[in-house]
Design a protein around this motif. Sequence first.
Motif, PDB file in Angstrom:
ATOM      1  N   TRP A  82       0.839  -1.198   0.000  1.00  0.00           N
ATOM      2  CA  TRP A  82       0.000   0.000   0.000  1.00  0.00           C
ATOM      3  C   TRP A  82       0.877   1.251   0.000  1.00  0.00           C
ATOM      4  O   TRP A  82       1.992   1.249   0.484  1.00  0.00           O
ATOM      5  N   CYS A  87       1.585   9.768   0.426  1.00  0.00           N
ATOM      6  CA  CYS A  87       1.828   9.079   1.699  1.00  0.00           C
ATOM      7  C   CYS A  87       3.026   9.580   2.489  1.00  0.00           C
ATOM      8  O   CYS A  87       3.071   9.431   3.711  1.00  0.00           O
ATOM      9  N   CYS A  99      -2.622   7.125  -5.078  1.00  0.00           N
ATOM     10  CA  CYS A  99      -3.328   6.659  -3.882  1.00  0.00           C
ATOM     11  C   CYS A  99      -4.419   7.672  -3.549  1.00  0.00           C
ATOM     12  O   CYS A  99      -4.459   8.769  -4.108  1.00  0.00           O
TER      13      CYS A  99
END
Length: 373
Positions: A82, A87, A99
Amino acid sequence: RRVAITAGVIYFCNSGSEANDLAMLMARAYTGYLNIVGLRKAYHGASVANIALTAMPLYRHACMPITNVSQTMSPDPYRGLWGGSNCRDGTVCQPLRDCDCGPDTCDAAGMYADQYRDHLLTTCPGGKGLAAFIGEGMGGMTAAQMAPKGFYKKAYEMTKEYGGVNIMDEVQTGFGRLGTHYWGCEYHGVTPDIITTAKSIGNGFPLAMCATTPEIAEAFANSSLHFNTFGGNAIACAAGHATLKAIDDDGLMENSRVVGNRFLDGYNYLRDKYDFVGDVRGKGLMMAMEFVESKSTHKALPMYHCNAMLERIKDLGVLLGKGGLYVNCFRIQPPMCVTLDDADFTIQVMDKVFSEYKEGLIDVEAFNPNPAK
């Protein structure tokens, strides 16, 4: 005054490995439990205890003892399950994959933290048995691997639920190298129970530190006799004091921020230009570049290809390190006094060498450990 632990008690020693050994011993003495959980792809030293904790194949030995030491999934937004372009916190370098994370939230952090919780469920049945969780402010030998924003906050809470203490290995991130924070734990917004550090604390002199809370220090003192023949000796402490003064007087933390941003902008440029540059990452003057055969496959570039480029870059006047799980990364952690001109020169040299590599002008096979017969 610089330790990110309230009313900290400091133990001086001689190396980061020694400091991490001591941290594990403290955690076990304080909790009465044995299990230490780290992260896959982490590096914490080369002593017997730390090799078990170090989850890098290059450093692990088949004969090492691994009892009561285990690793949970590495929170890697580039190669992990992930993570993506939102992020990493506080850096201009993000993974290229998409994402759905927002500016203040990160789904990937929660997913990696859930892996840690599942690991604890099987390692510590009944919610008991955890001595400590240990992580790095930013991956060192893993080549500046940056955990998704919010991961450490979630992981630290889980550690407490299982009765353990949290250890932050600041051997490579401490003392302002990240540019905006003196410690990696401050960057992550967490307060560890134990901090270990070395390297920058003495500017190359053998000096290290393990800092903890008074409660843990008292439990440790009551558990057994502890001494260190050379830890905290006068010469080492003088070197450490002079280093701390230089960091402050010369504004090296701010310099790390300014020059680091120049480096990182250049690395983004190189990643956009060359298909074999898969990822660039870092913060301040703790940076890395990861090489792949192609961005479309993410398959790691063979180590000897990276070695060939490193040697050519060295011949042109720039020294870089290497690392990563597949040893396909450049680890770039220059002295904190490095200048903007140094950054520009480095990017120019790397650009030239990458162009030569792309055009087949570097004799890569000369570095092949298993040449075709």
